[in-house]
Design an enzyme around this catalytic site. Sequence first.
Site, PDB file in Angstrom:
ATOM      1  N   ASP A  79      20.821  17.993 -31.576  1.00 36.50           N
ATOM      2  CA  ASP A  79      21.317  18.808 -32.681  1.00 36.50           C
ATOM      3  C   ASP A  79      22.767  19.187 -32.385  1.00 36.50           C
ATOM      4  OD1 ASP A  79      21.004  20.616 -30.638  1.00 36.50           O
ATOM      5  OD2 ASP A  79      19.864  22.081 -31.772  1.00 36.50           O
TER       6      ASP A  79
ATOM      7  N   GLU B  75       0.797  -1.233   0.000  1.00 31.58           N
ATOM      8  CA  GLU B  75       0.000   0.000   0.000  1.00 31.58           C
ATOM      9  C   GLU B  75       0.827   1.278   0.000  1.00 31.58           C
ATOM     10  OE1 GLU B  75       0.900  -1.323   4.026  1.00 31.58           O
ATOM     11  OE2 GLU B  75      -0.216  -2.298   2.422  1.00 31.58           O
TER      12      GLU B  75
ATOM     13  N   ASN C   8       2.264  -4.732   9.873  1.00 36.77           N
ATOM     14  CA  ASN C   8       2.316  -4.068   8.567  1.00 36.77           C
ATOM     15  C   ASN C   8       2.416  -2.552   8.713  1.00 36.77           C
ATOM     16  OD1 ASN C   8       2.262  -4.847   5.726  1.00 36.77           O
ATOM     17  ND2 ASN C   8       0.446  -3.553   5.604  1.00 36.77           N
TER      18      ASN C   8
ATOM     19  N   ASN D 150       5.055 -13.824   2.861  1.00 42.48           N
ATOM     20  CA  ASN D 150       3.930 -13.834   3.796  1.00 42.48           C
ATOM     21  C   ASN D 150       2.767 -14.663   3.268  1.00 42.48           C
ATOM     22  OD1 ASN D 150       5.281 -12.238   5.624  1.00 42.48           O
ATOM     23  ND2 ASN D 150       4.405 -10.322   4.868  1.00 42.48           N
TER      24      ASN D 150
ATOM     25  N   ASP E 108      13.018  20.712 -34.894  1.00 48.06           N
ATOM     26  CA  ASP E 108      13.179  19.686 -33.856  1.00 48.06           C
ATOM     27  C   ASP E 108      11.845  19.233 -33.257  1.00 48.06           C
ATOM     28  OD1 ASP E 108      16.040  19.595 -33.862  1.00 48.06           O
ATOM     29  OD2 ASP E 108      16.037  21.533 -32.853  1.00 48.06           O
TER      30      ASP E 108
ATOM     31  N   ASP F 197       5.395  -0.264   7.304  1.00 52.75           N
ATOM     32  CA  ASP F 197       5.135   0.842   6.379  1.00 52.75           C
ATOM     33  C   ASP F 197       5.845   2.122   6.821  1.00 52.75           C
ATOM     34  OD1 ASP F 197       3.634  -0.682   4.712  1.00 52.75           O
ATOM     35  OD2 ASP F 197       1.692   0.045   5.403  1.00 52.75           O
TER      36      ASP F 197
END
Length: 845
Positions: free
Chosen positions: A324, A282, A685, A654, A590, A689
């Site tokens: 160029d 997430e 978790n 997991n 260009d 995070d």
Amino acid sequence: MNGKQKSQTLNFDFKICTKEVLFEKFKTSASGLTEAEAARRLEEYGPNEAARKQKRTIVFQFISKFFHPLILLLIVIAAVTFWTGDAVSGSIIGLMAFMSVVLGFVQEYRAGKEADRLSEMVRATATIYRNGRQKEIPIKQIVPGDIVDLFAGDMIPADIRIIQAKDLFINQAALTGESMPVEKTPATDSMAFMGSSVVSGTALGVVIKTGLSTEFGEVSKRLAAINQPTSFDRGINSFVWLMIRAMVVLVMVICAINFFTKHNFMDALLFSLSVAIGLTPEMLPMLVAINLSKGAIAMSKKEVIVKRLNAIQNFGAMDVLCTDKTGTLTLDRIVLEKYCDVVRQEDQGTLQLAYINSYYQTGLKNILDKAVLKYEKLVVKQYKKVDEMPFDFARRIMSVVVDMEGKHKIITKGAPEEILKRCTRYELDGEIEEMDPVVITDLKEEYDHLSADGFRVLAVAYKDMEANKEVYSKDDESNLVLKGYIAFLDPPKPTAKKTIEVLRKLGIELKVLTGDNDLVTKKICSEVGLDIKGLLTGVQLEKMTDDQLKEAVQSTTVFARLSPLQKERVIRALHRNNHTVGYLGDGINDAPALKAADVGISVNNAVDIAKESADLILLQKNLLVLRDGVLEGRRVFGNIFKYIKMGASSNFGNMFSMTGSGFFLPYVLKCNFYPMHPIQIILNNFLYDISQVAIPTDDVDEDYLLKSRAWNIDYIKKFMFVFGPLSSVFDYLTWMVMVWVFHADQYLFATAWFIESMCTQLLVIHIIRTGKIPFVESWPSPFLIFTSIYIASAAIVIPYTPLGAYFKFVMPPASFFLFLLAILALYLWMVQVTKAWFIKKYGYE
């Protein structure tokens, strides 16, 4: 525009009316509007802007972040968790989604503000008449009734009725798809539409529609709603949906297995939803946003405007840079060095004709004209201008007609090969001689000598005619007399050699795409140390099929005498060879190549159409700035890919562990409980995070930056299938030790696995983040070290605090930590060994 005025605009045919009627309808004149009237109309009609990717309000930008598939998934799981009565778990899940959104939004917003600040410096302008005076104003301030002056290189700033034109050719491919420019005249095709651009010629026009009322405005409404994904976007999306599909299938399997073994559907559902959280990457939207925005901010400090955020990643992935020659390899300080007759002897007459031509031409006033006019001030006002035939990229010449002593003289200058085609005679020592094939060959050799010395050469020719007409055309550019040559020098940049070497070390091949001739280009390339593997001219390229060109571009370094469409064709041929191509350019010729390239790069002083076509704008034309951009793009990609590798392997591990737990615990270990409580999985978790927020600050190994890398979903799958099961092996090992050695009940078991799981996830980051030996050959950023230690410490300490009981933790015995140290050391050693094998077999991405 109010209803009455809109009706007048729509029901009136502007194409066929006279100039006087047009002025009457729009209450204007050849002198233009007054400032007061222009201000009133701007208030009435609004700014002259086509629909863009909508500038959303801050609130809308923030809310839109919640509609990413991964964030939506978290919100749905949070809602279901609340519905089951677990408000705490639902709140933590909601907080995870909110944290991901807020961090990503704040960084993106900062990058956007910085880009807006720099963009103010490169606003497109148009030349209009106000109060009878010519002035330049921002395009968005143009109103209906304005009188607009148009020159080669200009973008058409609104829908305009042409009232005066000279050899006006307009590229309207953006509206009609036509590849060739279209000629516009007041008498026939008299409408020029916003979004097109002037290829050659000059014109005067009356603005009849602005903003969303224009033809382009209608098209732009649809275009603004289209978001064309890059290969990077597609790669991220494919990974996201790979994880979501795998998660949905495995969560259903986990729920079914646990319901079958434990006979409690609600517990099985809560456990599987918690697992879904653990399997969801997430933080990916936040990390992508922060990495790209951080890159954009870093680029802005180098005076580079990032118009499209994802272009940063393409910058890093670029393995071929086409450019160029003028101003990139050279100083862009062209000076007139020689003016000579056809045998290269200094000739004042040649300089005078060239000066008259440059002085009176009103089309594309390029750097060569400026160099001629700057070289020496000549008195030419005694010669009255009669007409002109402006420069275009098909003819590659331009002419003026002046009245000299009662006769008209056509004075033409341009590319020598194009001038020679139109000459039948030449002048030498005051004598005019006829040309024959032998003489033509000799004449070519003379200007080839100049080109081989590094000079940019233009030929000068003339023709005397009776003064019996006032309007001339390109057809009059025939039977000319070749007068001589003017030669310019644009010295190579002192830093060019170093820059080319730097790009080579970064794995980027430099290719020169120029409209200049091959001899001059070869001379400059050799001086700056560019190894020319092969050279193709526009004439040779035109004869090739697409398949032949696909092969040729691989072994060609220099492409000379190219037209704008040929430049674009070279870019597309490189794409067919799976190259990620950048293009650096600043001229009208260009624009097609800038659009075709994966990352178009222009400069602040480029023509409008070039800046509009580019993804990045350099406020200084310096290839060393490009190096910084490439490195920044590679850092961005490297850090995003780190998270994806860690997330993929950890999440897949997991999945593997949780799926196996339904059989392994009850049938092998004879334990009929879940390996971790749902709220513990969610906390695990959440803490993980928080630690990932530091990844955008991490350093990227120097040798990683030396190679361009494209998105590789197959590599991710291989990585996932190797390192995911490896982590699961150590999960199962921990479970066995906790049951057979520590005789753990479900609470000690869950606490021990929570701590072990957190520590392994946090520490393995430092091995996966580099292809080298961590902390010996490669150090992470201080912030990443801090978050790893801080979160690991929190995971260990929580069971010993009052929060521990709330999360159903118990205090592990001291002996557990001896086992923890041993299992961590063994796991990290195995990951390092496996990583070395994996890199040897599949490389390091």
